[in-house]
Design an enzyme around this catalytic site. Structure first.
Site, PDB file in Angstrom:
ATOM      1  N   ARG A 110       0.872  -1.168   0.000  1.00  0.00           N
ATOM      2  CA  ARG A 110       0.000   0.000   0.000  1.00  0.00           C
ATOM      3  C   ARG A 110       0.906   1.213   0.000  1.00  0.00           C
ATOM      4  O   ARG A 110       1.976   1.189   0.636  1.00  0.00           O
ATOM      5  CB  ARG A 110      -0.873   0.010   1.249  1.00  0.00           C
ATOM      6  CG  ARG A 110      -2.015  -1.014   1.230  1.00  0.00           C
ATOM      7  CD  ARG A 110      -2.989  -0.614   2.311  1.00  0.00           C
ATOM      8  NE  ARG A 110      -4.017  -1.591   2.602  1.00  0.00           N
ATOM      9  CZ  ARG A 110      -5.157  -1.692   1.925  1.00  0.00           C
ATOM     10  NH1 ARG A 110      -5.383  -0.932   0.877  1.00  0.00           N
ATOM     11  NH2 ARG A 110      -6.065  -2.566   2.291  1.00  0.00           N
ATOM     12  N   LYS A 114       5.052   4.436   5.328  1.00  0.00           N
ATOM     13  CA  LYS A 114       4.925   5.320   6.496  1.00  0.00           C
ATOM     14  C   LYS A 114       5.800   4.827   7.622  1.00  0.00           C
ATOM     15  O   LYS A 114       5.853   3.628   7.897  1.00  0.00           O
ATOM     16  CB  LYS A 114       3.451   5.285   6.960  1.00  0.00           C
ATOM     17  CG  LYS A 114       3.115   6.317   7.985  1.00  0.00           C
ATOM     18  CD  LYS A 114       2.768   7.637   7.349  1.00  0.00           C
ATOM     19  CE  LYS A 114       2.600   8.761   8.344  1.00  0.00           C
ATOM     20  NZ  LYS A 114       3.873   9.284   8.862  1.00  0.00           N
ATOM     21  N   LYS A 150      10.878   3.111   7.742  1.00  0.00           N
ATOM     22  CA  LYS A 150      11.497   3.760   8.908  1.00  0.00           C
ATOM     23  C   LYS A 150      12.790   4.410   8.469  1.00  0.00           C
ATOM     24  O   LYS A 150      13.467   3.924   7.547  1.00  0.00           O
ATOM     25  CB  LYS A 150      11.808   2.733  10.012  1.00  0.00           C
ATOM     26  CG  LYS A 150      11.883   3.350  11.388  1.00  0.00           C
ATOM     27  CD  LYS A 150      10.500   3.570  11.966  1.00  0.00           C
ATOM     28  CE  LYS A 150      10.548   4.164  13.351  1.00  0.00           C
ATOM     29  NZ  LYS A 150       9.210   4.146  13.973  1.00  0.00           N
TER      30      LYS A 150
HETATM   31  P1  NAD Z   1      11.577  10.093  22.706  1.00  0.00           P
HETATM   32  O1  NAD Z   1      12.914  10.370  22.174  1.00  0.00           O
HETATM   33  O2  NAD Z   1      10.592  11.193  22.753  1.00  0.00           O
HETATM   34  O3  NAD Z   1      11.659   9.478  24.169  1.00  0.00           O
HETATM   35  C1  NAD Z   1      12.446   8.385  24.521  1.00  0.00           C
HETATM   36  C2  NAD Z   1      12.786   8.559  25.994  1.00  0.00           C
HETATM   37  O4  NAD Z   1      13.404   7.379  26.471  1.00  0.00           O
HETATM   38  C3  NAD Z   1      13.732   9.729  26.222  1.00  0.00           C
HETATM   39  O5  NAD Z   1      13.261  10.535  27.273  1.00  0.00           O
HETATM   40  C4  NAD Z   1      15.044   9.041  26.578  1.00  0.00           C
HETATM   41  O6  NAD Z   1      15.863   9.792  27.442  1.00  0.00           O
HETATM   42  C5  NAD Z   1      14.539   7.774  27.237  1.00  0.00           C
HETATM   43  N1  NAD Z   1      15.513   6.690  27.228  1.00  0.00           N
HETATM   44  C6  NAD Z   1      16.491   6.428  26.332  1.00  0.00           C
HETATM   45  N2  NAD Z   1      17.184   5.344  26.695  1.00  0.00           N
HETATM   46  C7  NAD Z   1      16.635   4.900  27.839  1.00  0.00           C
HETATM   47  C8  NAD Z   1      16.906   3.821  28.698  1.00  0.00           C
HETATM   48  N3  NAD Z   1      17.895   2.976  28.442  1.00  0.00           N
HETATM   49  N4  NAD Z   1      16.123   3.656  29.806  1.00  0.00           N
HETATM   50  C9  NAD Z   1      15.110   4.508  30.068  1.00  0.00           C
HETATM   51  N5  NAD Z   1      14.807   5.572  29.277  1.00  0.00           N
HETATM   52  C10 NAD Z   1      15.553   5.753  28.179  1.00  0.00           C
HETATM   53  O7  NAD Z   1      11.012   8.859  21.842  1.00  0.00           O
HETATM   54  P2  NAD Z   1       9.505   8.397  21.722  1.00  0.00           P
HETATM   55  O8  NAD Z   1       8.953   8.984  20.476  1.00  0.00           O
HETATM   56  O9  NAD Z   1       8.817   8.573  23.005  1.00  0.00           O
HETATM   57  O10 NAD Z   1       9.698   6.831  21.410  1.00  0.00           O
HETATM   58  C11 NAD Z   1       9.838   5.869  22.446  1.00  0.00           C
HETATM   59  C12 NAD Z   1       9.542   4.485  21.891  1.00  0.00           C
HETATM   60  O11 NAD Z   1       8.224   4.468  21.335  1.00  0.00           O
HETATM   61  C13 NAD Z   1      10.455   4.041  20.760  1.00  0.00           C
HETATM   62  O12 NAD Z   1      10.607   2.646  20.816  1.00  0.00           O
HETATM   63  C14 NAD Z   1       9.670   4.424  19.516  1.00  0.00           C
HETATM   64  O13 NAD Z   1      10.059   3.686  18.376  1.00  0.00           O
HETATM   65  C15 NAD Z   1       8.274   4.060  19.976  1.00  0.00           C
HETATM   66  N6  NAD Z   1       7.196   4.709  19.237  1.00  0.00           N
HETATM   67  C16 NAD Z   1       7.128   6.063  19.133  1.00  0.00           C
HETATM   68  C17 NAD Z   1       6.058   6.635  18.454  1.00  0.00           C
HETATM   69  C18 NAD Z   1       5.871   8.126  18.364  1.00  0.00           C
HETATM   70  O14 NAD Z   1       4.815   8.561  17.890  1.00  0.00           O
HETATM   71  N7  NAD Z   1       6.791   8.941  18.812  1.00  0.00           N
HETATM   72  C19 NAD Z   1       5.082   5.818  17.863  1.00  0.00           C
HETATM   73  C20 NAD Z   1       5.183   4.436  18.009  1.00  0.00           C
HETATM   74  C21 NAD Z   1       6.238   3.894  18.705  1.00  0.00           C
END
Ligand code: NAD
Length: 514
Positions: A110, A114, A150
């Site tokens: 599709r 994204k 990604k």
């Molecule tokens: P972000 O950068 O906003 O936040 C990540 C946080 O985790 C930061 O505050 C960082 O300091 C902290 N961190 C890093 N290493 C760490 C560790 N070892 N232990 C504890 N904390 C730690 O990123 P995000 O957008 O919140 O993404 C977080 C997760 O969610 C990732 O796996 C990302 O792929 C997933 N995700 C994000 C989205 C989105 O919309 N942003 C959507 C789906 C999935």
């Protein structure tokens, strides 16, 4: 200024390496050990697969019970195209650095593809491919009509100034533009670890410089600020989706039986690892709905208070002091990953992949583990947790709120109109007429407040929340139904649903180019 500089450069002068490949369907990808550093390996034994290996292991398990042919399965599993670039960026007049970036398009069954863009020291090709694969399955689970992709740029954003980050982001976007890896109908990035609305603005602006004739340019990226064509509710969407998903699972009698928990979020104890976009918003929605957040983990330390942490106060404290240290009566845990092992009802890993592996799985006491991060649990750890009666709500379902609302943002960008703009007043007028009729027949007039509450037409963010809630409820129900039908865990069930939906799309579109 920066964009103008970029436009003056000719493609021939770029020192970038392009690796574009179409994977052949029959090639089985070998187990690839993660190249990530200690942060994503602390919980795992050496022999456990890396992130990409984990995603493939989970896929293979679901594939075996999906009823889909081997040919289709290997075509679905293969990563379609990968862009790998290296480009110089002027950090200051005396200092040029070579930056490494990637974009993987796992599936184009599709279009557009994204998936987010991650800025992190730990970015590597395997990580980007794993995340792109997960995006394909995630979109299918929540019926978002996109393929999975990604991107990643290998850098620690904390080590660069905003001006330097802007140059890097624009330069990376230029690479995507020149190699046709971005566009509203091709591939649409979004925020991920280390990026947010600011970076999305830069990406859109750069894309626009290269495509001034594209009237749909705003749809080339999602997660933008509202002023740049973003949608209300995108910022909190992933965390809100996590909340909706866990709330839904708590309603299921089989989940209540497995976990020994009653329905409803109020009164449940919750620990969240990662206090960034996803973790902060998830914690906030659990907190606002009556849960007690007893622990929050970060990369440097974790904070724990059995009496509950005030999420807004904790956020303010960390913003001002740069750490949880010194926050109220909270116990500060110097080995932050240990927060995962504390007693609680619901554990939300919302930081990074591979946080629960064979080394710490046996110490996890939570009854429900909701994967807000992508890939936080390895396959062996997952099996152990499930064997212990823990409820694992998988990433591809639970954190799909982000891509769901990104889909809504993309629709808004293509339609060039805010949600509700054409219908809000019309709906209010219709409801007002109906109320007047009811009042006449009932012989009682509503108070102005009562009238306002009933006729209120939906604002954009209310429509977004409603669409997200409906999507999450539907996807949770579908996952649960398949888990019961196939007598399997929720991750395998969600993947079976994804595989079957993708297979239907590819099969019905024909096999002309296979
Ligand atoms: P972000 O950068 O906003 O936040 C990540 C946080 O985790 C930061 O505050 C960082 O300091 C902290 N961190 C890093 N290493 C760490 C560790 N070892 N232990 C504890 N904390 C730690 O990123 P995000 O957008 O919140 O993404 C977080 C997760 O969610 C990732 O796996 C990302 O792929 C997933 N995700 C994000 C989205 C989105 O919309 N942003 C959507 C789906 C999935």
């Amino acid at each position: 200024m920066v964009a103008a500089t970029l436009l003056r450069r000719t493609p021939g002068t770029l020192s970038s390496a392009l690796r574009l490949h179409r994977a052949t369907a029959a090639v089985a990808t070998p187990f690839v050990r993660s190249l990530s550093t200690h942060v994503t390996n602390a919980a795992c034994e050496d022999y456990e697969p890396g992130f990409l290996g984990s995603v493939e292991t989970f896929f293979d398990r679901a594939a075996r019970i999906s009823g889909i042919s081997e040919n289709s399965l290997s075509a679905i599993k293969a990563v379609d195209s990968v862009l790998s670039v290296k480009f110089p960026v002027e950090i200051d007049p005396d200092n040029h650095v070579i930056i490494e970036g990637y974009r993987a398009q796992h599936s184009r069954h599709r279009l557009p593809c994204k998936g987010g863009i991650r800025f992190s020291d730990e970015v590597d090709l395997q990580e980007v491919e794993a995340l792109a694969s997960l995006m394909t399955y995630k979109c299918a689970v929540v019926d978002v009509p996109f393929g999975g992709a990604k991107g990643g740029v290998k850098l620690n954003p904390k080590k660069f100034t905003p001006a330097q980050l802007e140059r890097i982001t624009r330069r990376y976007t230029m690479e995507l533009c020149q190699k046709n890896f971005i566009g509203p109908g091709i591939d649409v990035p979004a925020p991920d670890v280390g990026t947010g609305p600011r970076e999305m603005s830069w990406i859109m602006d750069t894309y626009r410089q290269f495509n001034p004739q594209d009237v749909n340019a705003a749809g080339c990226v999602t997660g933008k600020p509202i002023s740049q064509g973003g949608v209300r509710g995108r910022n909190e969407a992933t965390g809100l989706g996590v909340y909706y998903g866990v709330r839904e699972f708590l309603h299921f009698p089989e989940v209540q039986k497995m976990s020994g928990l009653t329905g409803g979020i109020a009164g449940k104890t919750v620990i969240v690892q990662g206090f960034g976009n996803v973790g902060y918003w998830a914690a906030k929605f659990f907190y606002n709905n009556g849960a007690k957040i007893i622990g929050v983990g970060e990369h440097d330390v974790s904070a724990y208070d059995p009496n509950g942490l005030d999420i807004e106060a904790l956020f303010k404290h960390r913003s001002e002091k740069g750490s949880f240290k010194g926050f109220g009566n909270a116990e500060i845990i110097d080995e932050p990953i240990k927060i995962l092992e504390r007693e609680c009802d619901i554990l939300i890993p919302a930081a990074l992949e591979r946080q629960i592996g064979l080394k710490n799985a046996k110490h996890i006491k939570a009854k429900i583990i909701g994967e807000a991060a992508n890939g936080p649990i390895t396959p062996d750890a997952h099996d152990y947790l499930v064997s212990q009666g823990k409820v694992v709500i998988p990433d591809l379902l639970l954190n799909a709120g982000g891509v769901t609302v990104s889909y809504f943002e993309w629709l808004k960008n293509l339609s060039h109109v805010r949600f509700g703009r054409m219908s809000r007043k019309w709906e209010e007028a219709g409801k007002s007429k109906l109320l007047t009729l009811v009042e006449e027949n009932a012989g009682r007039q509503l108070t102005p407040q009562e009238r306002r509450a009933v006729i209120h037409g939906a604002e954009e963010h209310e429509l977004i929340y409603s669409g997200l809630e409906d999507t999450m409820i539907g996807a949770c129900e579908e996952t649960r139904a398949t888990a019961a039908l196939k007598k399997t865990d929720f991750r395998t069930a969600a993947l079976v649903n994804a595989i079957q939906k993708i297979s239907t799309v590819t099969t019905q579109s024909g096999q002309m180019f296979l």
